[in-house]
Design a protein around this motif. Structure first.
Motif, short mmCIF file in Angstrom:
data_model
loop_
_atom_site.label_atom_id
_atom_site.label_comp_id
_atom_site.label_asym_id
_atom_site.label_seq_id
_atom_site.Cartn_x
_atom_site.Cartn_y
_atom_site.Cartn_z
N ILE A 198 -2.55 -13.65 -9.52
CA ILE A 198 -1.47 -14.24 -8.71
C ILE A 198 -2.08 -15.19 -7.69
CG2 ILE A 198 0.45 -13.71 -7.15
CD1 ILE A 198 0.87 -12.32 -9.75
N VAL A 199 -1.52 -16.39 -7.59
CA VAL A 199 -1.88 -17.30 -6.49
C VAL A 199 -0.73 -17.26 -5.49
CG1 VAL A 199 -2.36 -19.68 -5.81
CG2 VAL A 199 -3.24 -18.80 -7.98
N GLN A 200 -1.05 -16.95 -4.23
CA GLN A 200 -0.02 -16.93 -3.19
C GLN A 200 -0.31 -18.02 -2.18
OE1 GLN A 200 -0.05 -12.91 -1.50
NE2 GLN A 200 1.63 -12.41 -2.90
N LYS A 201 0.74 -18.65 -1.67
CA LYS A 201 0.56 -19.63 -0.61
C LYS A 201 1.41 -19.23 0.59
CE LYS A 201 1.96 -23.42 1.74
NZ LYS A 201 3.27 -23.84 2.27
N TYR A 202 0.79 -19.25 1.77
CA TYR A 202 1.51 -18.95 3.01
C TYR A 202 1.55 -20.18 3.90
CZ TYR A 202 1.44 -14.11 1.56
OH TYR A 202 1.64 -12.96 0.84
N GLN A 242 -5.12 -20.76 -14.74
CA GLN A 242 -4.10 -20.20 -15.64
C GLN A 242 -3.55 -18.90 -15.08
OE1 GLN A 242 -6.81 -20.78 -19.19
NE2 GLN A 242 -4.91 -21.68 -19.99
N ALA A 243 -3.17 -18.96 -13.82
CA ALA A 243 -2.64 -17.78 -13.14
C ALA A 243 -1.28 -17.39 -13.72
CB ALA A 243 -2.50 -18.05 -11.65
N ASP A 244 -0.92 -16.14 -13.56
CA ASP A 244 0.37 -15.68 -14.07
C ASP A 244 1.53 -16.28 -13.30
OD1 ASP A 244 -0.21 -13.46 -16.21
OD2 ASP A 244 -1.75 -13.33 -14.65
N ARG A 245 1.37 -16.39 -11.99
CA ARG A 245 2.33 -17.19 -11.27
C ARG A 245 1.82 -17.60 -9.90
NH1 ARG A 245 7.83 -13.82 -9.93
NH2 ARG A 245 7.03 -12.31 -8.43
N CYS A 246 2.52 -18.58 -9.34
CA CYS A 246 2.18 -19.09 -8.03
C CYS A 246 3.33 -18.74 -7.09
CB CYS A 246 2.01 -20.61 -8.11
SG CYS A 246 1.59 -21.35 -6.52
N GLU A 247 3.02 -18.00 -6.04
CA GLU A 247 4.07 -17.57 -5.11
C GLU A 247 3.95 -18.35 -3.81
OE1 GLU A 247 4.11 -12.99 -6.87
OE2 GLU A 247 3.39 -13.34 -4.82
N ILE A 248 5.04 -19.03 -3.44
CA ILE A 248 5.04 -19.84 -2.22
C ILE A 248 5.82 -19.07 -1.16
CG2 ILE A 248 5.69 -22.06 -1.20
CD1 ILE A 248 3.74 -22.53 -3.43
N TYR A 249 5.11 -18.57 -0.13
CA TYR A 249 5.79 -17.83 0.93
C TYR A 249 6.00 -18.73 2.13
CZ TYR A 249 5.34 -13.73 -1.89
OH TYR A 249 5.47 -12.84 -2.92
N PRO A 306 4.78 -20.88 -13.39
CA PRO A 306 5.97 -20.31 -12.74
C PRO A 306 5.75 -20.24 -11.23
CG PRO A 306 5.19 -18.93 -14.56
CD PRO A 306 4.12 -19.92 -14.26
N ILE A 307 6.69 -20.80 -10.47
CA ILE A 307 6.57 -20.85 -9.01
C ILE A 307 7.68 -19.99 -8.40
CG2 ILE A 307 6.62 -22.34 -6.97
CD1 ILE A 307 5.80 -24.68 -8.83
N TYR A 308 7.26 -19.05 -7.58
CA TYR A 308 8.22 -18.15 -6.95
C TYR A 308 8.25 -18.48 -5.46
CZ TYR A 308 10.24 -13.67 -5.43
OH TYR A 308 11.03 -12.70 -4.87
N VAL A 309 9.42 -18.84 -4.93
CA VAL A 309 9.55 -19.20 -3.52
C VAL A 309 10.28 -18.09 -2.79
CG1 VAL A 309 10.46 -20.91 -1.90
CG2 VAL A 309 9.69 -21.64 -4.16
N ALA A 310 9.67 -17.52 -1.76
CA ALA A 310 10.30 -16.41 -1.04
C ALA A 310 9.84 -16.40 0.41
CB ALA A 310 9.96 -15.09 -1.72
N SER A 311 10.42 -15.50 1.18
CA SER A 311 10.07 -15.39 2.59
C SER A 311 8.88 -14.48 2.80
CB SER A 311 11.26 -14.85 3.37
OG SER A 311 10.85 -14.47 4.68
N SER A 312 8.00 -14.86 3.72
CA SER A 312 6.87 -13.99 4.05
C SER A 312 7.28 -12.96 5.10
CB SER A 312 5.69 -14.81 4.58
OG SER A 312 6.02 -15.41 5.81
#
Lengths: 439, 439
Positions: free
Chosen positions: A4-8, A165-172, A224-230
């Motif tokens: 998982i790649v996460q961005k804060y 080739q991460a499973d998804r990228c999460e943008i917090y 796949p990019i997942y956008v959510a609140s941190s």
């Protein structure tokens, strides 16, 4: 093991307490059995403060120096986050953009990623570490530090996810996902559960929180990019390759607009394509209302019409890196034409200066401009080649007393340039008119 | 074309106004026809603030992360200074430690420079640019960022000057040079015009503003180092290879101490070396009084004397990077001995812990320690093998009622450990007694 790649974003790491909270979230993900790469923006308003500091010293700070200066913001946040992770007992390491192998071109202030050399990131992941990457920055072939400009950290995250080739990228971020309209304008705006890259691109480029370049990159590499609140655990919005057809959208539980009123539908002559494949009502879909208040318009009046006119006019703007949005050309009967186009409000003074010089050479009657405009758009992947949406949009605006200045359409978007004073009302009118408040 | 390396400390670039002032000074040097490399520290208290921030997040911040964090301070000041130079119309470029080719070992927090690859610096100089280098930082063979620890930016400057074979290295700070004693303690303290590396080393390590490692480096590579104020144009102090003989010192206009009182001189049996070469009074020279209030003492009592005793005692301290200064061992008649030594006050708790463990193993009677001590020293390259200075020093202190706890001597220094409460008085007594207030 999933990766998982996460961005804060900056507000998620604005102070020590928030950094510690983010570290806890990241730790929990790793404990759940995933390998984690984290991309982080500068703390709070750091970047703006550095820009201000530079401007106290130089009227026009040198772009290369500015980039090296601004890159420090993300180094601070990434090292502090890594310390917080270690304090919680996790193995973690921070990497600067160069250390993470983010290679860019030499366009300081708005560099584009040329390639990613993820060897170091992989090595640290293999050693069982959480890898914290300073977002927004890279390095040129000549070893100079660059920044990626607007949306830079999102772009770093998606690019690394693509390279690994991460499973998804999460943008917090500080919002809970992508909405059918700006919730500050429309109280009944609903969160969208999932959305395709192209639709998101239109929503993003017209005022939503994500910068289009990261969505584009995600689309090209199918990340796949997942956008959510941190700040909460409320489910966010997943941007991914939903099928172009609305059947897919339905299957995935996507919200759809209610069926338009018959009078508007019957006014349309649907294209052949429109009739094939799926049922008509399945295709009916407005995903959201986008809004951009930062619009200015320039009109070059009565310019003699001849081939190459538009090129001559817009090339100087492109060279000055001024983005031109909507362009409308009306040729009258008298071999002369009016050309109107929009730019962002901040670019208006520079654009007018360039255009006035060119207009004189081209023999135009004059140049007029206005700054107080806004763009309101309906976006939906089911709308292509469907004039019903346009006329319905125009009718809703007309009924609400909103005057339309310019119109532009794309495959999945219809935009109207209107007076900014009516902008927020227009968003509410359209959100309600297309029944986006109903799930 | 002469090549000058200049270093500006944190207080010289503490805010935008000071940065602009420093830029003007640098610009004037370049206009005078010299090529200029500038090394800069972090603005004002930036480094301390970053350390504090790290400690709000982690009780024991990871050293590698801390270094990457702290390196940002010098990136900010170097880019801002470069912007200021450009604003004044000078061609200038900032380089991070890695870009400037500062290669170090992997001792995070106190890395040592392993080599300098000055290709980029040379290229920028050849292009006619002022090169502004972020001090205090380097990069390991594994591409990790390190900081050089205390005195780091001075060390960067001297090392670059050595690598480029610069004509001299100028260290600009908030004091006007090196003094015969701390001017805050001795109102009649005079500025020293020039001083040799070895003498400066003793002055520096005992409380003066420059860190000994940069002086050492300057001595090894014979880099003339000029220390002066960035806030005035008052001449500073030149540290360079003054001849060992005082004839050179005289020729260069060096201040010398007045001839010592005959009774002390006659008490001495001068060595053969002492008699040759120059006249005796020419050699008579106390350059300055050094003072260090940060002294603590540990005594291991009645430890059975045997070979390897000192090694067993001090090895654990060395491993813990605790610097031991003065060591005194008094062997009594009964096959047991007292060993006393000094450490810096900040290292005292850790040192006591280590020594107590070792003392028990060695069969010592006990360990006592005291923190409130100070070291006062007379320094001068003319003093070697000249007992007259020691006895004169002891007499001056005795007459002033100052009790001496420990004594240590080097080639060019005689130090007494005394009670801190008498420290400042002792400095004044010695400064006056050796007539350093008279030029």
């Amino acid at each position: 093991m999933p990766l998982i790649v996460q961005k804060y974003g900056g507000s998620s790491v604005a102070d020590a307490e928030r950094i510690i909270n983010v570290a806890k979230r990241i730790g929990a993900v790793q404990k759940s059995g995933a390998a984690v790469v984290v991309v982080v923006s500068a703390m709070g308003d750091t970047t703006d403060e550095l820009i201000e500091l530079a401007h106290t010293i130089s009227h026009e700070p040198h772009a290369r120096e500015m980039d090296l200066l601004l890159s420090t913001g993300e180094l601070v946040s990434s090292t502090l986050l890594t310390m917080a992770l270690r304090e919680l007992g996790h193995e973690a390491i921070s990497l600067s953009g160069p250390q993470a192998g983010i290679r860019t071109d030499t366009s300081f202030g708005r560099a584009r990623i040329s390639r990613i050399e993820p060897a170091r990131v992989r090595r640290e992941l293999d050693a069982g570490r959480i890898v914290v990457v300073a977002g927004f920055q890279g390095i040129t072939a000549e070893d100079d530090i660059t920044t990626l400009g607007r949306g830079g950290s999102d772009t770093t995250a998606v690019a690394i996810a693509a390279a690994l080739q991460a499973d998804r990228c999460e943008i917090y971020t500080d919002v809970e996902g992508i909405y059918t309209a700006d919730p500050r304008i429309v109280s009944g705006a609903r969160k969208i559960d999932e959305v395709g890259y192209e639709e998101m691109l239109e929503l993003a480029s017209l005022g939503a929180k994500m910068h289009p370049r990261s969505i584009e990159l995600g689309g090209v590499y199918r990340v796949p990019i997942y956008v959510a609140s941190s700040f909460s655990d409320t489910p966010g919005t997943l941007i991914h390759a939903v099928g172009n057809g609305p059947a897919d959208a339905f299957a995935a539980g996507l919200p759809t607009a209610a069926k338009p009123e018959p009078e508007h539908i019957t006014a349309i002559s649907p294209s052949a394509e429109f009739q094939t494949g799926n049922q008509m009502e399945d295709r009916i879909k407005v995903t959201g209302i986008a809004y951009n208040a930062n619009v200015a318009k320039i009109t070059v009046q009565s310019v003699p019409d001849r081939p190459g006119l538009a090129a001559a006019l817009f090339e100087p703007l492109a060279e000055a890196s001024i983005s031109v949005d909507t362009i409308v050309q009306n040729t009258g009967g008298d071999k002369s034409t009016d050309i109107s186009f929009t730019v962002s409000r901040t670019d208006l003074p520079a654009a007018v200066r360039l255009v006035e010089g060119m207009a004189q050479q081209l023999g135009a009657a004059g140049v007029v401009s206005s700054a107080g405009l806004a763009a309101v758009s309906i976006v939906g992947s089911g709308m292509q080649n469907t004039p019903g949406y346009a006329s319905r949009m125009f009718r809703l605006l007309a009924n609400g007393g909103v005057n339309i200045d310019m119109i532009t359409t794309s495959e999945i978007r219809i935009s109207c340039i209107i007076d900014e004073s009516q902008g927020r009302d227009a968003v509410r009118l359209l959100h309600e008119g297309f029944q986006l408040d109903r799930s």
